[in-house]
Design a protein around this motif. Structure first.
Motif, PDB file in Angstrom:
ATOM      1  N   ASP A   1     -30.000 -21.565  36.283  1.00 27.67           N
ATOM      2  CA  ASP A   1     -30.966 -21.172  37.418  1.00 27.67           C
ATOM      3  C   ASP A   1     -30.010 -20.521  38.645  1.00 27.67           C
ATOM      4  O   ASP A   1     -29.531 -21.040  39.507  1.00 27.67           O
ATOM      5  CB  ASP A   1     -31.832 -22.434  37.879  1.00 27.67           C
ATOM      6  N   ASN A   2     -30.114 -19.055  38.598  1.00 29.67           N
ATOM      7  CA  ASN A   2     -29.247 -18.488  39.322  1.00 29.67           C
ATOM      8  C   ASN A   2     -30.084 -17.699  40.478  1.00 29.67           C
ATOM      9  O   ASN A   2     -31.092 -16.926  40.096  1.00 29.67           O
ATOM     10  CB  ASN A   2     -28.492 -17.484  38.464  1.00 29.67           C
ATOM     11  N   ASP A   3     -29.249 -17.403  41.503  1.00 37.53           N
ATOM     12  CA  ASP A   3     -29.549 -16.164  42.464  1.00 37.53           C
ATOM     13  C   ASP A   3     -28.643 -15.025  41.978  1.00 37.53           C
ATOM     14  O   ASP A   3     -27.620 -15.151  41.307  1.00 37.53           O
ATOM     15  CB  ASP A   3     -29.332 -16.351  43.814  1.00 37.53           C
ATOM     16  N   GLY A   4     -29.139 -13.833  42.157  1.00 38.51           N
ATOM     17  CA  GLY A   4     -28.424 -12.646  41.431  1.00 38.51           C
ATOM     18  C   GLY A   4     -28.874 -11.401  41.915  1.00 38.51           C
ATOM     19  O   GLY A   4     -29.514 -11.178  42.783  1.00 38.51           O
ATOM     20  N   PHE A   5     -28.527 -10.273  41.362  1.00 43.40           N
ATOM     21  CA  PHE A   5     -29.056  -8.905  41.570  1.00 43.40           C
ATOM     22  C   PHE A   5     -29.222  -8.306  40.387  1.00 43.40           C
ATOM     23  O   PHE A   5     -28.996  -8.634  39.288  1.00 43.40           O
ATOM     24  CB  PHE A   5     -27.736  -8.146  42.205  1.00 43.40           C
ATOM     25  N   LEU A   6     -30.196  -7.227  40.589  1.00 44.04           N
ATOM     26  CA  LEU A   6     -31.177  -6.797  39.386  1.00 44.04           C
ATOM     27  C   LEU A   6     -30.637  -5.191  39.333  1.00 44.04           C
ATOM     28  O   LEU A   6     -30.915  -4.550  40.422  1.00 44.04           O
ATOM     29  CB  LEU A   6     -32.379  -6.991  39.462  1.00 44.04           C
ATOM     30  N   HIS A   7     -30.598  -4.587  38.413  1.00 41.90           N
ATOM     31  CA  HIS A   7     -30.378  -3.211  38.109  1.00 41.90           C
ATOM     32  C   HIS A   7     -31.602  -2.811  36.977  1.00 41.90           C
ATOM     33  O   HIS A   7     -31.901  -3.389  35.998  1.00 41.90           O
ATOM     34  CB  HIS A   7     -29.206  -2.662  37.641  1.00 41.90           C
ATOM     35  N   ALA A   8     -32.537  -1.687  37.443  1.00 39.02           N
ATOM     36  CA  ALA A   8     -33.399  -1.207  36.408  1.00 39.02           C
ATOM     37  C   ALA A   8     -33.192   0.025  36.062  1.00 39.02           C
ATOM     38  O   ALA A   8     -33.150   0.903  36.847  1.00 39.02           O
ATOM     39  CB  ALA A   8     -34.777  -1.568  37.147  1.00 39.02           C
TER      40      ALA A   8
END
Length: 220
Positions: free
Chosen positions: A60-67
């Motif tokens: 269960d993580n917070d994070g950053f997304l790349h698309a």
């Protein structure tokens, strides 16, 4: 001196094109043309299952997304998006999830949030791949390809600390300016891989082979 902080590579008929962001925040486009074949002796030593997970894995993580938008990458008549996410960036560290998903072209191609929705594993030979993700594999016997959960350290993928996603469901949703990615899957060894990423958007990138200029949408 700079090092690779994030980015992605895409194949084309001419070779491999990589869009790389170094730790100073600058973008670089690199093209490779040449032989990528490995010896049959090496490929014969690749053992399945590929997964190195010893048991079920949850997070269960917070994070950053790349698309990354890749157009009709597989020639299936649908848009392909490569989505990846990790806990930290510059450099990338922690749990790392990457997914190759197939999206209905009616959603508008290279457009913000066009990839939101639910996706189940693709079945080879299907008449319609819309709403599916490509299961994980090893490209050329060593490079994680399509959909994987693994660790990443100093922006280097560590497939020996994870495995390819073989079945299940991925969900991409949005709440305000946060992306919520839910995985309820199994790897190729039968281990359950379940969890969520609550992500801030880092960037969108256009890697469509028809339009290889790699237009960058601003992070919101």
């Amino acid at each position: 001196r700079s090092w690779w902080a994030s980015g992605s590579a895409a194949r084309s008929p001419e070779g491999i094109q990589a869009n790389v962001r170094t730790d100073d925040g600058k973008w670089h486009q690199v093209t490779y043309e040449g032989d990528l074949l490995l010896s049959y002796e090496y490929l014969a030593n690749v053992v399945r299952p590929y997964s190195k997970l010893a048991s079920d894995y949850s997070f269960d993580n917070d994070g950053f997304l790349h698309a990354y938008y890749r157009g009709d990458y597989f020639g299936f008549g649908c848009d392909v998006w490569f989505i990846d996410m990790c806990e930290t960036i510059l450099p990338m560290n922690g749990d790392y999830l990457m997914a190759m998903i197939m999206v209905d072209k009616s959603k508008g191609g290279y457009r913000e949030d066009a990839f939101l929705g639910e996706y189940v594993v693709a079945v080879e030979g299907s008449d319609n791949y819309v709403g599916t993700f490509a299961p994980g594999s090893l490209q050329q016997g060593f490079s994680p390809y399509c959909t994987w959960l693994m660790k990443i350290e100093s922006s280097m993928m560590l497939p020996d600390h994870g495995g390819p996603i073989a079945d299940g469901k991925l969900t991409f949703a949005k709440d305000g300016d946060r992306y919520l990615v839910t995985i309820d899957c199994v790897d190729d060894a039968g281990n359950k891989v379940q969890g969520t990423f609550n992500c801030a958007l880092d960037y969108y990138l256009n890697q469509d082979a028809v339009n290889p200029d790699a237009d960058l949408l601003p992070a919101l």
